[in-house]
Design an enzyme around this catalytic site. Structure first.
Site, PDB file in Angstrom:
ATOM      1  N   LYS A 116      44.577  46.355  53.781  1.00 36.36           N
ATOM      2  CA  LYS A 116      43.854  47.544  53.325  1.00 36.36           C
ATOM      3  C   LYS A 116      44.659  48.810  53.570  1.00 36.36           C
ATOM      4  CE  LYS A 116      39.014  46.101  53.456  1.00 36.36           C
ATOM      5  NZ  LYS A 116      37.734  46.246  54.141  1.00 36.36           N
ATOM      6  N   LYS A 198      40.714  36.429  43.292  1.00 35.30           N
ATOM      7  CA  LYS A 198      39.258  36.358  43.434  1.00 35.30           C
ATOM      8  C   LYS A 198      38.583  37.218  42.374  1.00 35.30           C
ATOM      9  CE  LYS A 198      38.111  37.663  47.639  1.00 35.30           C
ATOM     10  NZ  LYS A 198      37.291  37.834  48.839  1.00 35.30           N
ATOM     11  N   LYS A 201      34.416  42.485  43.013  1.00 37.25           N
ATOM     12  CA  LYS A 201      33.614  43.557  42.431  1.00 37.25           C
ATOM     13  C   LYS A 201      34.286  44.914  42.573  1.00 37.25           C
ATOM     14  CE  LYS A 201      30.826  43.406  46.578  1.00 37.25           C
ATOM     15  NZ  LYS A 201      30.211  44.299  47.472  1.00 37.25           N
TER      16      LYS A 201
END
Ligand code: TRP
Length: 334
Positions: A116, A198, A201
């Site tokens: 991240k 993946k 969203k």
């Protein structure tokens, strides 16, 4: 353990628009777990979402929408405690205490932090670093036995266990040491355009990668029509056919059939037929959710009242553990 029942706890961030991957990988399994012999607690972890920036009003809207979607999916406040993290102050309090029992070295090893911070170079805030401690607090506050999480969260859970054991070693049995729940793992749903990634969203640059839980049937059909397939022209689950395998996995989870049953059903049929069938299975799966969501959305006060009640119940339970933890570390609890 509560009334002799094991406690199951999980959380979801209110970021992005919930997708088929969130439904098949998490929410649907949570719904099923409610009917087993557990005491289940599910949280919308909005404090975790503060590690990234949100446009004005977005986070509030997303929390309400996700709560509504939880209800629409069948999470039931009569069976589970369903609440929003920031409405239970004990999370932030216990997180601070636990931060003082967690080492910089441990947090520096977290692969998600490394990933991240590479992605958000302009906002590597301290919250991103201490994020796993807040997650540990979430889990430990409720004396959780089992945590259903995806593999990407196993390292965080391991940290929660280490911190709990360290704390218990110093102060006695304050926390239950949680375990990952690997019983019924949800389907792993990959991107429709790139089956090596993946279905996320939040990370998608192409809406055709992702089926959203509230997508209209014609949109779902269109996205599956455009979905990538492989070149072998057979509907077989195999490593050499990642795109077809992903569609098979979706079909199997959505229609509750096994992969091998699905393979024989599609044997000799073309990709066109296959994709149409996958689309229909997903449309059927999400239809009742979308309908209930529309109904519940007409009644926001009802949703608010349930959310408040969830927060009250969570606050009561969390308070018991928080008081124990505070006393343990030498804070004055009156
Ligand atoms: N970190 C988790 C995720 O990104 C969300 C989360 C926060 C969570 N607190 C939790 C999951 C506690 C399980 C239990 O997916």
């Amino acid at each position: 353990m509560l009334n002799n029942k094991k406690i199951i706890y999980s959380g979801m961030q209110p970021t992005g628009t919930p997708s088929l991957a969130n439904y098949l990988g998490a929410i649907k399994n949570w719904v099923d777990l409610q009917d087993e012999d557990y005491c289940s607690i599910f949280a919308i972890v909005d404090l975790h979402a503060l590690t990234i920036r949100h446009a004005d009003g977005d986070l509030q809207r997303r929390v309400k929408s996700l709560y509504t979607l939880f209800l629409a999916s069948g999470l039931d406040p009569e069976k589970s405690i369903i609440y929003c993290q920031s409405q239970v102050p004990a999370h932030a309090e216990l997180a601070w205490i636990l931060e003082c029992y967690t080492y910089m070295g441990e947090l520096s090893r977290m692969t998600q932090f490394k990933a991240k911070s590479q992605k958000n170079e302009d906002n590597i805030n301290a919250g991103l670093f201490t994020y796993p401690v807040l997650m540990a607090a979430d889990v430990l506050l409720y004396q959780t036995d089992l945590v259903p999480v995806g593999v990407d969260q196993l390292q965080h859970l391991e940290l929660a266990r280490d911190v709990a054991e360290r704390f218990n070693g110093l102060y006695g049995n304050v926390f239950t040491v949680p375990e990952a729940y690997m019983g019924k793992i949800g389907a792993k749903v990959m991107s429709l355009q790139d089956p090596t990634k993946k279905m996320s969203k939040t990370e998608s640059d192409n809406v055709n990668n992702v089926i959203y839980m509230l997508d209209e049937p014609d949109v779902i059909t269109k996205k599956f029509k455009r979905a990538l397939t492989d070149s072998e022209n057979t509907v077989k689950f195999s490593e050499s056919q990642p795109a077809v395998s992903n569609l098979l996995e979706i079909y199997s989870a959505a229609s509750q059939t096994s992969i091998s049953e699905a393979e024989s059903f599609f044997d000799g049929k073309g990709y066109g037929f296959f994709k149409q069938a996958v689309a229909e299975s997903v449309i059927e799966l999400l239809k009742p959710v979308r309908e209930r969501y529309a109904d519940l959305s007409k009644n926001p006060d009802y949703v608010d009242a349930l959310m408040k009640n969830g927060a009250n119940r969570a606050t009561e339970l969390a308070g018991l553990t928080l008081a124990k933890a505070k006393e343990s570390v030498g804070l004055l609890v009156l």
